[in-house]
Motif scaffolding. Sequence first.
Motif, PDB file in Angstrom:
ATOM      1  N   TRP A 112       3.922   5.216  13.216  1.00  0.00           N
ATOM      2  CA  TRP A 112       4.912   4.179  12.469  1.00  0.00           C
ATOM      3  C   TRP A 112       4.287   3.088  12.286  1.00  0.00           C
ATOM      4  CZ3 TRP A 112       5.233   8.941  10.452  1.00  0.00           C
ATOM      5  CH2 TRP A 112       5.743   9.435  10.972  1.00  0.00           C
ATOM      6  N   THR A 113       4.289   2.353  13.228  1.00  0.00           N
ATOM      7  CA  THR A 113       4.293   0.601  13.711  1.00  0.00           C
ATOM      8  C   THR A 113       3.280   0.001  11.639  1.00  0.00           C
ATOM      9  OG1 THR A 113       4.282   1.179  15.933  1.00  0.00           O
ATOM     10  CG2 THR A 113       3.786  -1.480  14.696  1.00  0.00           C
ATOM     11  N   LEU A 114       2.606   1.065  11.748  1.00  0.00           N
ATOM     12  CA  LEU A 114       1.269   1.077  10.590  1.00  0.00           C
ATOM     13  C   LEU A 114       1.960   1.712   9.790  1.00  0.00           C
ATOM     14  CD1 LEU A 114      -1.738   1.518  12.625  1.00  0.00           C
ATOM     15  CD2 LEU A 114      -0.531  -1.202  12.709  1.00  0.00           C
ATOM     16  N   TYR A 115       2.982   2.095   9.159  1.00  0.00           N
ATOM     17  CA  TYR A 115       3.810   2.691   7.694  1.00  0.00           C
ATOM     18  C   TYR A 115       3.947   1.773   7.504  1.00  0.00           C
ATOM     19  CZ  TYR A 115       2.059   7.957   8.492  1.00  0.00           C
ATOM     20  OH  TYR A 115       1.430   8.721   8.448  1.00  0.00           O
ATOM     21  N   ASP A 116       4.199   0.027   7.462  1.00  0.00           N
ATOM     22  CA  ASP A 116       4.430  -0.923   7.335  1.00  0.00           C
ATOM     23  C   ASP A 116       3.963  -1.006   6.194  1.00  0.00           C
ATOM     24  OD1 ASP A 116       1.712  -1.564   7.837  1.00  0.00           O
ATOM     25  OD2 ASP A 116       2.713  -3.769   9.209  1.00  0.00           O
ATOM     26  N   THR A 117       3.492  -0.885   5.556  1.00  0.00           N
ATOM     27  CA  THR A 117       3.358  -1.207   3.431  1.00  0.00           C
ATOM     28  C   THR A 117       1.629  -2.553   2.855  1.00  0.00           C
ATOM     29  OG1 THR A 117       4.278  -2.674   2.619  1.00  0.00           O
ATOM     30  CG2 THR A 117       4.987  -0.103   2.770  1.00  0.00           C
TER      31      THR A 117
ATOM     32  N   ILE B 162       0.933  -0.945  -0.240  1.00  0.00           N
ATOM     33  CA  ILE B 162       0.033   0.245   0.299  1.00  0.00           C
ATOM     34  C   ILE B 162       1.041   1.064   0.618  1.00  0.00           C
ATOM     35  CG2 ILE B 162      -1.476   1.335   1.663  1.00  0.00           C
ATOM     36  CD1 ILE B 162      -2.838  -1.342   2.553  1.00  0.00           C
ATOM     37  N   LEU B 163       0.836   2.386  -1.081  1.00  0.00           N
ATOM     38  CA  LEU B 163       1.464   3.505  -0.895  1.00  0.00           C
ATOM     39  C   LEU B 163       1.470   3.948   1.122  1.00  0.00           C
ATOM     40  CD1 LEU B 163       2.777   5.452  -2.631  1.00  0.00           C
ATOM     41  CD2 LEU B 163       0.685   6.639  -2.901  1.00  0.00           C
ATOM     42  N   THR B 164       2.992   4.370   0.955  1.00  0.00           N
ATOM     43  CA  THR B 164       3.122   4.254   1.887  1.00  0.00           C
ATOM     44  C   THR B 164       4.632   5.489   1.994  1.00  0.00           C
ATOM     45  OG1 THR B 164       2.983   2.286   3.044  1.00  0.00           O
ATOM     46  CG2 THR B 164       4.059   4.353   4.339  1.00  0.00           C
ATOM     47  N   PRO B 165       3.522   7.036   2.632  1.00  0.00           N
ATOM     48  CA  PRO B 165       4.618   8.395   2.353  1.00  0.00           C
ATOM     49  C   PRO B 165       5.393   8.211   3.777  1.00  0.00           C
ATOM     50  CG  PRO B 165       1.697   9.128   3.355  1.00  0.00           C
ATOM     51  CD  PRO B 165       1.861   7.267   3.420  1.00  0.00           C
ATOM     52  N   TYR B 166       6.608   7.689   4.011  1.00  0.00           N
ATOM     53  CA  TYR B 166       7.579   7.920   4.736  1.00  0.00           C
ATOM     54  C   TYR B 166       8.163   9.273   4.623  1.00  0.00           C
ATOM     55  CZ  TYR B 166       8.420   2.309   2.893  1.00  0.00           C
ATOM     56  OH  TYR B 166       8.093   1.616   2.324  1.00  0.00           O
ATOM     57  N   PRO B 167       8.403   9.286   6.233  1.00  0.00           N
ATOM     58  CA  PRO B 167       8.725  10.338   6.806  1.00  0.00           C
ATOM     59  C   PRO B 167       9.371  11.203   5.691  1.00  0.00           C
ATOM     60  CG  PRO B 167       9.026   9.029   8.296  1.00  0.00           C
ATOM     61  CD  PRO B 167       8.627   8.392   7.169  1.00  0.00           C
ATOM     62  N   ALA B 168      10.463  12.372   5.742  1.00  0.00           N
ATOM     63  CA  ALA B 168      10.520  13.193   5.207  1.00  0.00           C
ATOM     64  C   ALA B 168      10.909  13.150   3.229  1.00  0.00           C
ATOM     65  CB  ALA B 168      12.210  13.121   5.528  1.00  0.00           C
ATOM     66  N   THR B 169      10.563  12.775   3.028  1.00  0.00           N
ATOM     67  CA  THR B 169       9.993  12.587   1.587  1.00  0.00           C
ATOM     68  C   THR B 169       9.372  13.243   1.131  1.00  0.00           C
ATOM     69  OG1 THR B 169       8.539  10.291   1.877  1.00  0.00           O
ATOM     70  CG2 THR B 169      10.489   9.551   2.069  1.00  0.00           C
ATOM     71  N   PRO B 170       9.536  13.412  -0.844  1.00  0.00           N
ATOM     72  CA  PRO B 170       8.333  14.466  -0.363  1.00  0.00           C
ATOM     73  C   PRO B 170       6.847  13.941  -1.187  1.00  0.00           C
ATOM     74  CG  PRO B 170      10.141  13.951  -2.422  1.00  0.00           C
ATOM     75  CD  PRO B 170      10.435  13.399  -0.982  1.00  0.00           C
ATOM     76  N   LEU B 171       6.981  12.644  -0.786  1.00  0.00           N
ATOM     77  CA  LEU B 171       5.368  11.745  -0.878  1.00  0.00           C
ATOM     78  C   LEU B 171       5.078  12.322   0.416  1.00  0.00           C
ATOM     79  CD1 LEU B 171       3.352  10.437  -2.067  1.00  0.00           C
ATOM     80  CD2 LEU B 171       4.170   8.632  -0.859  1.00  0.00           C
ATOM     81  N   PHE B 172       5.791  12.347   1.859  1.00  0.00           N
ATOM     82  CA  PHE B 172       5.201  12.689   2.670  1.00  0.00           C
ATOM     83  C   PHE B 172       4.486  14.513   2.771  1.00  0.00           C
ATOM     84  CE2 PHE B 172       4.889  13.823   7.186  1.00  0.00           C
ATOM     85  CZ  PHE B 172       3.921  13.028   8.227  1.00  0.00           C
ATOM     86  N   GLN B 173       5.491  15.142   2.502  1.00  0.00           N
ATOM     87  CA  GLN B 173       5.270  16.315   2.324  1.00  0.00           C
ATOM     88  C   GLN B 173       4.366  16.450   1.459  1.00  0.00           C
ATOM     89  OE1 GLN B 173       9.536  17.281   0.976  1.00  0.00           O
ATOM     90  NE2 GLN B 173      10.047  16.859   2.979  1.00  0.00           N
ATOM     91  N   GLN B 174       3.804  15.718   0.387  1.00  0.00           N
ATOM     92  CA  GLN B 174       3.213  16.733  -0.502  1.00  0.00           C
ATOM     93  C   GLN B 174       1.520  16.366  -0.041  1.00  0.00           C
ATOM     94  OE1 GLN B 174       2.852  13.931  -3.984  1.00  0.00           O
ATOM     95  NE2 GLN B 174       0.161  13.929  -3.350  1.00  0.00           N
ATOM     96  N   MET B 175       1.662  14.948   1.010  1.00  0.00           N
ATOM     97  CA  MET B 175       0.250  15.028   1.440  1.00  0.00           C
ATOM     98  C   MET B 175       0.416  15.466   2.355  1.00  0.00           C
ATOM     99  SD  MET B 175      -0.720  11.081   0.271  1.00  0.00           S
ATOM    100  CE  MET B 175      -0.629   9.786  -0.985  1.00  0.00           C
ATOM    101  N   ALA B 176       1.255  15.701   3.362  1.00  0.00           N
ATOM    102  CA  ALA B 176       0.773  16.362   4.676  1.00  0.00           C
ATOM    103  C   ALA B 176       0.831  17.410   3.977  1.00  0.00           C
ATOM    104  CB  ALA B 176       2.499  16.880   5.081  1.00  0.00           C
TER     105      ALA B 176
END
Length: 522
Positions: A399-404, A375-389
């Motif tokens: 973060w435990t659930l940021y396991d894709t 499942i698409l996962t916006p990892y912290p400090a990536t451009p995807l995370f910044q865009q989603m935030a």
Amino acid sequence: MIAPDEPFLHFVKKRWIPPEMTTVPALDPEEPANGIEPHYALLINPFYAKDANASFGKHVLTPTLALTSFAATTPAHWRVEYWDENLLNGCPPFHPMPQVVGITVHLTFARRAYELADWYRARGAKVIFGGLHVLSCPDECAPHADALALGDGVQLWPRILRDIENNSLQPRYAATYENDYCDDPSPRRSILPRHSFLTTTSLIATRGCHNRCGFCYLATDGLRMPYRMRHPEQVVAEFQADDQPYAVFIDNNLGSRRDYLHALCAALRPINKIWSAAVTIDVTDDPSLIRHMALAGCTGVFVGFESLSDNNLADAHKKTPKTSDYARRVRILHDYGIQVNGSFVLGFDHDRKDVFARTAEWIEENRLECATFHILTPYPATPLFQQMAAQGRILHRDWTLYDTGHAVFQPKHMTPEELEQGYAWIYQRLFSHASIWRRRPRVETWRDLQAVPLYLAMSYLYKRSNRFWHLLIKHDLVNPVWKPLVEMTRWRHVRYRKRLAERDAMVPAPVAAPGQVVSAGV
Ligand code: B12
Ligand code: SF4
């Protein structure tokens, strides 16, 4: 044809998972502090909960190199021990108490890393954190450790140990990945439990990637990782020294520099071993490279297709061939007996609810031996995370659930629950008897026929044996059980290569697939 709404017609039942695959081993709060052993360093890979949908086998295919890579730089007067909590042997040792505990931290097991760190520090050990999560969220990690290693541990570990000896430990150490990769020592694989992995030979020949996809950890803010390569001879020497028939390259993209991969294949060819690696599909631009990989022992590739939508790939800034050409490219790999484990990300902004059925159908049509879903996962400090935030779409920061395996953001064209249901459905579909059968190798000659039972053995052992994996893991039987099968695959592959080379001498065309029971990659 799979109906587009099929994933949503029925509730997808949760798969059974043994409790030890999801339960963190308990640390005893009453355990008193006991004597510290000076110059003893314990390196820990913390526990993370396994996803019931995927194969448990992947967790013991091959070990991470995070700890063994820098363990190699430990000075000779230090004793170093390795503990992987995912091998189901309980908590890490504490009798005697190590002077230093080094922990690798990823976001999914950050919480466990903090628990371990707090427990060891309360008993007098110095705790050092390193790894991806330390780089992306240093301020969150800092309160739990005596020091953080930001970046390349190979350069930092000896400095940290020296400062501990001199009582001058700093709170943060930083190193980039810009030095010459050939100067790094070989990872210290002798500290690994040899029976616990299908192969202990995780190899790494290169670091980095020519792409910088917005969702990839390589795009993390502050991470500078130019493409670096080790001498092919160094890689071959490590393969030989570990004395296993099969190696897994854990490089992000072994195919980033084709001239290098050609050189690596030339060095690997004479040793008659087998290996798999992650590559991007554009390696098939050069079919002679695919042939060279097969002749050098490549049995499988892990390909990050990510999506079958050109729009999604463009949004992610992934430079890749048109998706309409993917099927032809998969055939090139199959023509040289190379299995394909396709990696697919679900939940991009152009994905609608039909993405699951369409992706499953494509995988079956093109007979991908394995597929891995995320499942698409916006990892912290990536451009995807910044865009989603910025768009207010991040649902939480657990973060435990940021396991894709969980939807942690608001998808555009479905609900987070639908995304999770589609994800569970696609895994169950691809692990079903019918789907495994549909993807069997094409049979054109009697030799092709021999590949079918081996493909079925691999599929059933890898995909449908989740009831047994935890027993193999707990009782240290992973390597003893798999090794004869891996050895047989190697032996068949060596004969296949011979036929391929002889045939090429006359007509440069592929020959019947070798058949194998090793999976196509991590
Ligand atoms: C091998 C591997 C696995 C193995 C083993 C994992 C394990 N933890 O035991 C298996 C197959 C089981 C696996 C599973 C998963 N993985 Co994985 N895996 C990898 C892979 C391919 C190689 C890791 C490695 O050995 N790297 C090489 C080492 C040398 O680099 P390093 O870890 O950065 O370590 C260096 C520094 O960070 C530092 N360092 C690290 N730790 C420490 C500690 C100390 C004390 C010090 C001083 C320094 C230090 O020094 C090292 C040398 O420079 C990476 C991709 C990659 N090429 O890195 C993905 C990767 C780590 N995996 C990833 C993911 C998402 C997963 C899964 C969640 C996927 C899934 N859905 O199944 C699962 C579950 C694991 C989990 N819950 O965390 C992501 C993590 C993304 C992120 N931002 O956290 C990566 C980056 C892949 C990717 N491109 O997205 N994985
Ligand atoms: S191609 Fe793969 S490894 Fe390279 S940046 Fe994209 S996701 Fe990361």
